[in-house]
Design an enzyme around this catalytic site. Structure first.
Site, PDB file in Angstrom:
ATOM      1  N   ASP A 287      -1.827  35.970  21.302  1.00 52.54           N
ATOM      2  CA  ASP A 287      -2.220  36.995  20.345  1.00 52.54           C
ATOM      3  C   ASP A 287      -2.094  38.378  20.987  1.00 52.54           C
ATOM      4  O   ASP A 287      -2.236  39.389  20.317  1.00 52.54           O
ATOM      5  CB  ASP A 287      -3.673  36.795  19.907  1.00 52.54           C
ATOM      6  CG  ASP A 287      -3.821  35.701  18.861  1.00 52.54           C
ATOM      7  OD1 ASP A 287      -2.961  35.624  17.972  1.00 52.54           O
ATOM      8  OD2 ASP A 287      -4.788  34.924  18.945  1.00 52.54           O
TER       9      ASP A 287
ATOM     10  N   LYS B 107      -8.592  38.378  30.285  1.00 53.79           N
ATOM     11  CA  LYS B 107      -7.484  37.428  30.358  1.00 53.79           C
ATOM     12  C   LYS B 107      -6.677  37.578  31.639  1.00 53.79           C
ATOM     13  O   LYS B 107      -5.983  36.642  32.060  1.00 53.79           O
ATOM     14  CB  LYS B 107      -6.558  37.607  29.153  1.00 53.79           C
ATOM     15  CG  LYS B 107      -7.138  37.171  27.829  1.00 53.79           C
ATOM     16  CD  LYS B 107      -6.998  35.679  27.625  1.00 53.79           C
ATOM     17  CE  LYS B 107      -7.363  35.273  26.199  1.00 53.79           C
ATOM     18  NZ  LYS B 107      -7.170  33.847  25.951  1.00 53.79           N
TER      19      LYS B 107
END
Length: 404
Positions: A124, A76
């Protein structure tokens, strides 16, 4: 059989010009200049798993280990931070009324301007961590929205200026981040998309193409040949669509089968494939694959995946745990993979061990499969409970083998 073959009307359609701009062959060239701002641009390792290939009756199984990407613990870091840099550059150019070069984003002038910018997103864990890291690098303020199911360990690791915990699930935190950003004039850097909000998630996804480019280069350098299959875990689908799009454009879609893997407790893409259109699913109970716990697909991701994915499948909690242990227990080069990071391997193991799924996906002794470990152990306590050893102990085993 927990596999749906793609029979959607859009299957095999060509990617649009816009989609190719963000995930096509030239996409990594747009990303690379911004990586230099991190001060570290080394590629992550590609590991051959011969024991798993032999067990599953395949020619090759390779895994790209993103657990150490840019020191952030997941792939990410290539997405959220990159998108923020691109957007900040646009804001700074508008503020100064002149073009700005990428290195100038860290200049005193840019730092002064950054103090006026607040960036936000829902997460998340990993996407928010990336956005927050990009904000720290540039000097912006970051506000990250998390849902009730995000563990305190994952929340503390984000490193944002402010954390806002929202009652409910991930999709509810997405809506709250969108609402507050609009109300306060903050810069929303989401990795999922909806009607009217598409370009920023596309930029986020563009960042991920760097790891796919690296993987193809490494397969060539290591003499493995191009992959014939790729198993990609998915939450909203942004990562999966970016990697699938780039690989299909580079290799030719006729030469690659893309398989999407989701937790059976949060299978919004699987259910969309079943319904023949984009749908959301009703939450039941949390999944240990926390980074994949999403119930509504990304609009732009779905558009790509319905064209490129050969199949959509689900895995159970136990299958994910087994995959985590398989990677940790390797004698040579053990791999620390979180539950979400190991989901692709869980999908491959399930598919290759089932005669019907194996035949449906064309898996054979000639197949070369690419997997991506998308994260390290983002929740060390959960990892230790699954493996029986702490992440540092598993990683230490790798270091000992390397020095032997």
């Amino acid at each position: 059989m927990n596999l749906i073959l793609n029979s959607l009307p859009g299957f095999a359609e060509a990617l649009s010009t816009t989609e190719r701009r963000f995930v096509g062959k030239d996409a990594p060239d747009q990303v690379r200049p911004f990586l230099s701002l991190w001060g570290r641009t080394e590629q992550t390792r590609l590991v051959c798993l011969p024991e798993i290939a032999s067990e599953l009756g395949l020619a090759r199984v390779l895994i790209k280990d993103e657990g150490q990407r840019l020191g952030q613990g997941s792939f990410k870091s290539l997405g959220g931070a990159y998108a923020l840099m691109v957007l900040f550059k646009q804001l700074l150019e508008s503020h100064l009324n002149q073009k700005v070069q990428v290195p100038q984003l860290l200049s005193p002038t840019a730092r002064d301007f950054a103090r006026s910018v607040t960036v936000c997103c829902a997460t998340d864990g990993n996407h928010g961590k990336s956005v927050a890291a990009g904000a720290r690098l540039l000097g912006c303020r970051s506000v990250i929205f998390i849902h009730a199911g995000v563990s305190q360990t994952r929340a503390e690791a984000i490193g944002a200026s402010e954390i806002v915990r929202v009652d409910g699930n991930y999709d509810q935190s997405v809506r709250e981040a969108e609402r507050v950003a609009a109300e306060r004039g903050w810069l929303l850097v989401s990795d999922t998309s909806w009607p009217g909000y598409e370009e920023i998630p596309a930029i986020v996804g563009q960042g991920y193409t760097i790891l796919a480019e690296e993987a193809l280069r490494q397969t060539g350098e290591q003499g493995h040949g191009n992959p014939t299959h790729v198993f990609l875990q998915a939450g909203v689908g942004g990562f999966a669509s970016s990697i699938a799009g780039y690989l299909a454009e580079r290799l030719g879609r006729e030469n690659l089968k893309v398989v999407i893997v989701e937790p059976d407790l949060a299978a919004c893409l699987f259910e969309s494939a079943r319904a023949g259109e984009l749908v959301s699913v009703t939450p039941t109970e949390p999944t240990i694959m926390a980074m994949l716990e999403c119930y509504q697909p990304s609009l732009i991701a779905w558009r790509i995946l319905e064209k490129l994915s050969s199949g959509f499948m689900t895995v159970t909690e136990q299958q994910a745990k087994q995959a985590v242990r398989r990677l940790a227990d390797r004698v040579e080069e053990p791999i620390v993979a979180g539950e979400s990071g190991a989901a692709g391997l869980a999908g491959l193991a399930a598919a290759a061990s089932d005669g019907d799924m194996r035949a449906a996906l064309g898996l054979s002794s000639d197949s070369r499969v690419l997997l991506i470990n998308t994260e390290t152990a983002t929740d060390p306590a959960s990892y230790t409970d699954i493996v029986g050893r702490a992440p540092a102990e598993v990683a230490a085993g790798r270091a000992e083998n390397a020095s032997a």
